[in-house]
Design a protein around this motif. Structure first.
Motif, PDB file in Angstrom:
ATOM      1  N   UNK A 257       0.827  -1.199   0.000  1.00 19.02           N
ATOM      2  CA  UNK A 257       0.000   0.000   0.000  1.00 19.02           C
ATOM      3  C   UNK A 257       0.863   1.252   0.000  1.00 19.02           C
ATOM      4  N   UNK A 258       1.923   1.267   0.823  1.00 17.90           N
ATOM      5  CA  UNK A 258       2.812   2.429   0.873  1.00 17.90           C
ATOM      6  C   UNK A 258       3.500   2.655  -0.468  1.00 17.90           C
ATOM      7  N   UNK A 259       3.903   1.581  -1.122  1.00 17.65           N
ATOM      8  CA  UNK A 259       4.514   1.711  -2.439  1.00 17.65           C
ATOM      9  C   UNK A 259       3.520   2.289  -3.437  1.00 17.65           C
ATOM     10  N   UNK A 260       2.287   1.784  -3.419  1.00 20.19           N
ATOM     11  CA  UNK A 260       1.264   2.251  -4.367  1.00 20.19           C
ATOM     12  C   UNK A 260       0.844   3.685  -4.088  1.00 20.19           C
ATOM     13  N   UNK A 261       0.939   4.132  -2.850  1.00 22.53           N
ATOM     14  CA  UNK A 261       0.569   5.500  -2.482  1.00 22.53           C
ATOM     15  C   UNK A 261       1.727   6.483  -2.657  1.00 22.53           C
ATOM     16  N   UNK A 262       2.950   5.969  -2.726  1.00 25.67           N
ATOM     17  CA  UNK A 262       4.120   6.839  -2.677  1.00 25.67           C
ATOM     18  C   UNK A 262       4.492   7.464  -4.003  1.00 25.67           C
ATOM     19  N   UNK A 263       5.496   8.318  -3.942  1.00 19.04           N
ATOM     20  CA  UNK A 263       6.014   8.947  -5.153  1.00 19.04           C
ATOM     21  C   UNK A 263       6.735   7.972  -6.051  1.00 19.04           C
ATOM     22  N   UNK A 269      -0.030   8.434 -14.158  1.00 27.95           N
ATOM     23  CA  UNK A 269       0.286   7.727 -15.397  1.00 27.95           C
ATOM     24  C   UNK A 269       0.527   6.249 -15.251  1.00 27.95           C
ATOM     25  N   UNK A 270       0.692   5.781 -14.003  1.00 22.10           N
ATOM     26  CA  UNK A 270       0.958   4.375 -13.784  1.00 22.10           C
ATOM     27  C   UNK A 270       2.419   4.022 -13.937  1.00 22.10           C
ATOM     28  N   UNK A 271       2.798   2.911 -13.349  1.00 25.28           N
ATOM     29  CA  UNK A 271       4.171   2.434 -13.426  1.00 25.28           C
ATOM     30  C   UNK A 271       5.011   2.911 -12.249  1.00 25.28           C
ATOM     31  N   UNK A 272       5.996   2.083 -11.896  1.00 28.95           N
ATOM     32  CA  UNK A 272       6.869   2.347 -10.755  1.00 28.95           C
ATOM     33  C   UNK A 272       8.238   2.834 -11.210  1.00 28.95           C
ATOM     34  N   UNK A 282       8.618   8.272  -0.858  1.00 31.84           N
ATOM     35  CA  UNK A 282       8.124   9.543  -1.404  1.00 31.84           C
ATOM     36  C   UNK A 282       8.900   9.998  -2.629  1.00 31.84           C
ATOM     37  N   UNK A 283      10.212  10.143  -2.474  1.00 35.58           N
ATOM     38  CA  UNK A 283      11.021  10.741  -3.542  1.00 35.58           C
ATOM     39  C   UNK A 283      11.719   9.631  -4.321  1.00 35.58           C
ATOM     40  N   UNK A 284      11.325   9.408  -5.553  1.00 34.85           N
ATOM     41  CA  UNK A 284      11.972   8.363  -6.339  1.00 34.85           C
ATOM     42  C   UNK A 284      13.182   8.909  -7.084  1.00 34.85           C
ATOM     43  N   UNK A 285      14.065   8.025  -7.512  1.00 29.75           N
ATOM     44  CA  UNK A 285      14.838   8.309  -8.710  1.00 29.75           C
ATOM     45  C   UNK A 285      13.851   8.000  -9.824  1.00 29.75           C
ATOM     46  N   UNK A 286      13.539   8.973 -10.646  1.00 32.49           N
ATOM     47  CA  UNK A 286      12.305   8.947 -11.428  1.00 32.49           C
ATOM     48  C   UNK A 286      12.331   8.034 -12.648  1.00 32.49           C
ATOM     49  N   UNK A 287      13.449   7.370 -12.908  1.00 29.00           N
ATOM     50  CA  UNK A 287      13.479   6.489 -14.067  1.00 29.00           C
ATOM     51  C   UNK A 287      12.535   5.306 -13.866  1.00 29.00           C
ATOM     52  N   UNK A 288      12.014   4.790 -14.963  1.00 25.89           N
ATOM     53  CA  UNK A 288      11.143   3.615 -14.939  1.00 25.89           C
ATOM     54  C   UNK A 288      11.805   2.510 -15.758  1.00 25.89           C
ATOM     55  N   UNK A 289      11.994   1.367 -15.110  1.00 28.20           N
ATOM     56  CA  UNK A 289      12.661   0.240 -15.749  1.00 28.20           C
ATOM     57  C   UNK A 289      11.631  -0.843 -16.068  1.00 28.20           C
ATOM     58  N   UNK A 290      11.783  -1.471 -17.225  1.00 24.70           N
ATOM     59  CA  UNK A 290      10.849  -2.522 -17.634  1.00 24.70           C
ATOM     60  C   UNK A 290      10.856  -3.685 -16.650  1.00 24.70           C
ATOM     61  N   UNK A 291      12.050  -4.092 -16.203  1.00 25.26           N
ATOM     62  CA  UNK A 291      12.120  -5.282 -15.357  1.00 25.26           C
ATOM     63  C   UNK A 291      11.399  -5.080 -14.037  1.00 25.26           C
ATOM     64  N   UNK A 292      11.439  -3.868 -13.471  1.00 27.52           N
ATOM     65  CA  UNK A 292      10.693  -3.598 -12.244  1.00 27.52           C
ATOM     66  C   UNK A 292       9.199  -3.747 -12.479  1.00 27.52           C
ATOM     67  N   UNK A 293       8.721  -3.113 -13.527  1.00 31.89           N
ATOM     68  CA  UNK A 293       7.281  -3.067 -13.739  1.00 31.89           C
ATOM     69  C   UNK A 293       6.702  -4.416 -14.123  1.00 31.89           C
ATOM     70  N   UNK A 314      -6.162  -1.873  -9.254  1.00 32.98           N
ATOM     71  CA  UNK A 314      -5.978  -0.586  -9.922  1.00 32.98           C
ATOM     72  C   UNK A 314      -4.523  -0.381 -10.325  1.00 32.98           C
ATOM     73  N   UNK A 315      -3.597  -0.797  -9.466  1.00 31.05           N
ATOM     74  CA  UNK A 315      -2.169  -0.673  -9.785  1.00 31.05           C
ATOM     75  C   UNK A 315      -1.827  -1.490 -11.022  1.00 31.05           C
ATOM     76  N   UNK A 316      -2.346  -2.705 -11.108  1.00 29.35           N
ATOM     77  CA  UNK A 316      -2.067  -3.566 -12.261  1.00 29.35           C
ATOM     78  C   UNK A 316      -2.621  -2.952 -13.538  1.00 29.35           C
ATOM     79  N   UNK A 317      -3.874  -2.552 -13.509  1.00 28.11           N
ATOM     80  CA  UNK A 317      -4.505  -2.005 -14.710  1.00 28.11           C
ATOM     81  C   UNK A 317      -3.799  -0.728 -15.170  1.00 28.11           C
ATOM     82  N   UNK A 318      -3.519   0.158 -14.241  1.00 27.09           N
ATOM     83  CA  UNK A 318      -2.897   1.423 -14.621  1.00 27.09           C
ATOM     84  C   UNK A 318      -1.461   1.214 -15.094  1.00 27.09           C
ATOM     85  N   UNK A 319      -0.741   0.304 -14.452  1.00 28.74           N
ATOM     86  CA  UNK A 319       0.636   0.032 -14.864  1.00 28.74           C
ATOM     87  C   UNK A 319       0.693  -0.564 -16.263  1.00 28.74           C
TER      88      UNK A 319
END
Length: 694
Positions: A257-263, A269-272, A282-293, A314-319
């Motif tokens: 839940x904290x991950x889904x609510x966090x920055x 736009x979806x995706x981690x 809260x504060x990410x390194x803002x890059x998005x990697x395919x392997x994470x998602x 919702x996280x799955x659908x939006x991601x």
């Protein structure tokens, strides 16, 4: 040899926008014909970079020059800082060119090279990260290394190391010999000849030691930075269910839940993003990697089946909307990464000024301001806000005297407006190469989403991607290519390409009961045993026997942000061993687990994928066979349940797979729940089968 203090052991995560212009360049080096976006970013440095290959390696030997091996990847922020500070500086480039054969490596294209020299730097300094800069003798043996160096320090390093190699060659030779021996021995896993026994006590010991590192307030580990590490929670979810550990279940749900609510999660736009720099997500390194998602989609599917929480769906659908919108090629392949930076600023594409939000949202701003914490909680730097949540929809709606449906509609409309506004910004750079291993992780994510939610579109995306892997990335000898870009498949596949593809193919079989997916997985397993397996250790090398030999042939064992290729292969062989009643597969898998068992107790988070396999040995592992015309319907109904230790097999006609022999009876559909080749009485209703596994 002196080891300079490293200022940053950074796990780097951003790239500058590198759109190539049509203007003439002052410098062009040997990277200009590469396909890797990361290598192309350095193609016009004054440094005379070479790609890793025969030309560079032969040049070093012929001229008796040390090699300067610089490793990074397209979304690495500090890689590009060092490029701007040092590799674009003509004076520093001149020193590099005069004293070294300079080689640039994309770690995502050549993880094998990265493993060797990262290992060397970790042995030298106790730390690692990217950019990785390693100086080696002409034969490739390392003598010095580090990560990011500021300009002045880099200049000192170049002169100092070059002088030692020239003026004290025996000192450099002796150090290189000792260090190379350390690299060769550092990850050797001996063959464990003790009897393979795995117990509940083993698992309890792993969990108990690991649980001391839990953050029971914010979720995840009790330190920063915080990485999602999906395989950690895949294991913990299963272990919590099998042991009925309510406290562990609470911790897992807190974390997800904290991950889904966090920055770290892109709220509109979806995706981690790859990780959070703080303890609050809260504060990410803002890059998005395919392997994470890819892995996180699978994780949130598992969590949804275990809990039924709407947030996880919702996280799955939006991601997956994000993946199709921004990370998918026309042929159904998935791109590798999105940069953190745009216009030279990290996170600029994703953060907001309060005034912007007011202008875009109008009358809806007041509610959205509270929903996404456009306040001191969401404030970042330079008066920018990261959109974060701290309440579920039901709690928020009640607090603001709204129905949940009205809130969801308001948020949906606000997100659409913000996405429209964001689409007009300069976008982060895209690394558009397609890696077989990472594509397989994402294909499995889509297959898992189909199995969980029944959306036919997800199955079609997964099929298209796996057909891309099997058709485009298949070599003539039956093996796999590692990378693909602009119509070119390149680089002989590594173990990670085979093991992750095998797991994706097994998931696709379970989603469809189409036996060709299992046959493809079996063919890749046999190829892997032929080309990667080490009979002396009972483990798999990362490189094929057909590959060029580096200074060490590595064996990847520890699970990290991506599961270790050996743990994934051990799981794949375990599943295929059951499907095909192949005792050799099962014996190899068991031996691999037994080999790493002594290391598991003290480092659960680094062996979590192995621990899933151990669960399969310790607790009943159910083989659930469904035979009959309604097999697929029953499959869909069954998969609404969370069963942590099972495989599915099924058919709508007579089938000769061992677990299905003599189980098909025309005119009826029966479900068989089996353990260790012993089946309970067949039943016709899913609810009856569920009782048999409870």
């Amino acid at each position: 040899m002196a080891v300079y203090m490293m200022l940053m052991a950074c796990n780097c995560n951003s790239q500058r926008n590198t759109e190539m212009t049509a203007t003439a360049h002052d410098y062009t080096n040997h990277l200009v014909n590469e396909t890797s976006p990361y290598l192309l970013q350095h193609a016009h440095n004054p440094v005379d970079w070479y790609p890793w290959g025969d030309e560079a390696l032969q040049k070093a030997k012929a001229e008796n020059k040390p090699m300067l091996i610089s490793i990074g990847y397209s979304a690495c922020h500090w890689c590009h800082v060092m490029e701007r500070e040092s590799f674009e500086d003509t004076a520093i480039a001149r020193i590099m060119n005069e004293n070294f054969v300079c080689i640039k490596v994309d770690r995502e294209e050549r993880p094998d090279i990265d493993q060797v020299y990262m290992n060397a730097v970790q042995l030298m300094t106790g730390r690692g990260g990217w950019p990785l800069n390693c100086i080696a003798l002409p034969d490739g043996r390392p003598v010095y290394g580090g990560t990011y160096f500021p300009k002045d320090q880099w200049l000192t390093v170049l002169n100092s190391v070059s002088n030692i190699i020239k003026n004290e060659p025996q000192k450099a030779e002796d150090y290189a010999t000792r260090l190379t021996q350390g690299v060769k021995q550092s990850d050797l896993i001996p063959l464990n000849t003790e009897k393979a026994e795995f117990t509940e006590a083993d698992l309890k010991g792993i969990y108990t030691a690991w649980s001391r590192q839990f953050d029971n307030k914010e979720g995840g580990p009790n330190r920063a930075p915080k990485f999602p590490l999906p395989n950690n929670y895949e294991f913990l979810l299963r272990y919590a269910h099998l042991t009925d550990n309510s406290g562990l279940k609470d911790y897992i749900n807190l974390t997800l839940e904290k991950m889904a609510f966090g920055g770290i999660y892109d709220q509109i736009g979806g995706g981690f993003a790859r990780y959070s720099v703080d303890e609050l997500w809260k504060v990410p390194h803002f890059e998005k990697m395919l392997y994470d998602n890819g892995q996180l989609v699978s994780l949130y599917c598992t969590a949804y089946r275990a809990t039924g929480k709407e947030l996880y769906k919702e996280v799955v659908y939006q991601s997956l909307e994000f993946i199709e919108r921004e990370m998918t090629s026309p042929e159904g392949a998935f791109y590798s990464a999105l940069d953190a930076d745009s216009e030279g600023e990290e996170g600029k594409f994703y953060v907001w000024k309060k005034e912007e939000l007011e202008n875009i949202l109008g009358a809806d701003f007041e509610v959205i301001q509270a929903y996404y914490n456009v306040n001191n909680q969401g404030l970042w730097e330079h008066s920018n806000y990261i959109l974060i949540r701290n309440q579920g929809d039901e709690e928020f709606a009640k607090k603001h005297d709204m129905s949940r449906e009205a809130l969801k509609e308001l948020v949906r409309n606000a997100n659409a407006k913000l996405m429209e506004a964001r689409s007009k910004r300069i976008r982060p750079g895209l690394d558009d190469k397609q890696l077989t291993s990472w594509n397989a992780l994402m294909a499995k994510g889509y297959a898992d989403a189909y199995r969980t939610f029944g959306e036919a579109h997800y199955l079609q995306v997964a099929k298209k991607n796996l057909n891309f892997i099997l058709n485009t990335q298949r070599r003539d000898d039956g093996g796999l290519w590692h990378s693909h870009k602009e119509g070119r498949s390149t680089i002989n596949g590594f173990l990670e390409d085979y093991c992750f593809t095998i797991e994706a193919l097994v998931a696709m079989y379970e989603a469809t009961f189409e036996v060709q997916w299992l046959n493809e997985a079996k063919a890749l397993a046999n190829y892997s045993l032929d080309k990667f397996y080490d009979t002396q250790s009972g483990m798999f090398f990362f490189n094929s026997v057909n590959d060029e030999q580096l200074i060490a042939r590595k064996t990847e064992v520890n699970d990290n942000v991506i599961p270790a290729s050996n743990s994934s292969m051990a799981k794949g062989l375990f599943y295929l061993g059951h499907y095909f009643d192949n005792q050799h597969y099962l014996e190899v898998s068991q031996q691999m687990l037994n080999n790493v068992k002594p290391q598991m107790a003290g480092y659960g988070s680094g062996y979590s994928n192995w621990a899933i396999l151990m669960l399969h040995h310790v607790y009943p592992f159910y083989e659930i066979a469904i035979a009959g015309e309604e097999a697929l319907t029953k499959r869909a109904e069954l998969e609404k349940e969370f069963i942590p230790n099972y495989l599915l097999i099924g058919t709508t006609q007579e089938e000769n797979l061992p677990l299905l022999e003599h189980k098909y009876v025309e005119g009826t559909t029966k479900i068989y729940v089996c353990v260790n080749k012993a089946c309970q009485m067949p039943v016709t209703e899913v609810r009856e089968a569920i009782v048999q596994v409870e």
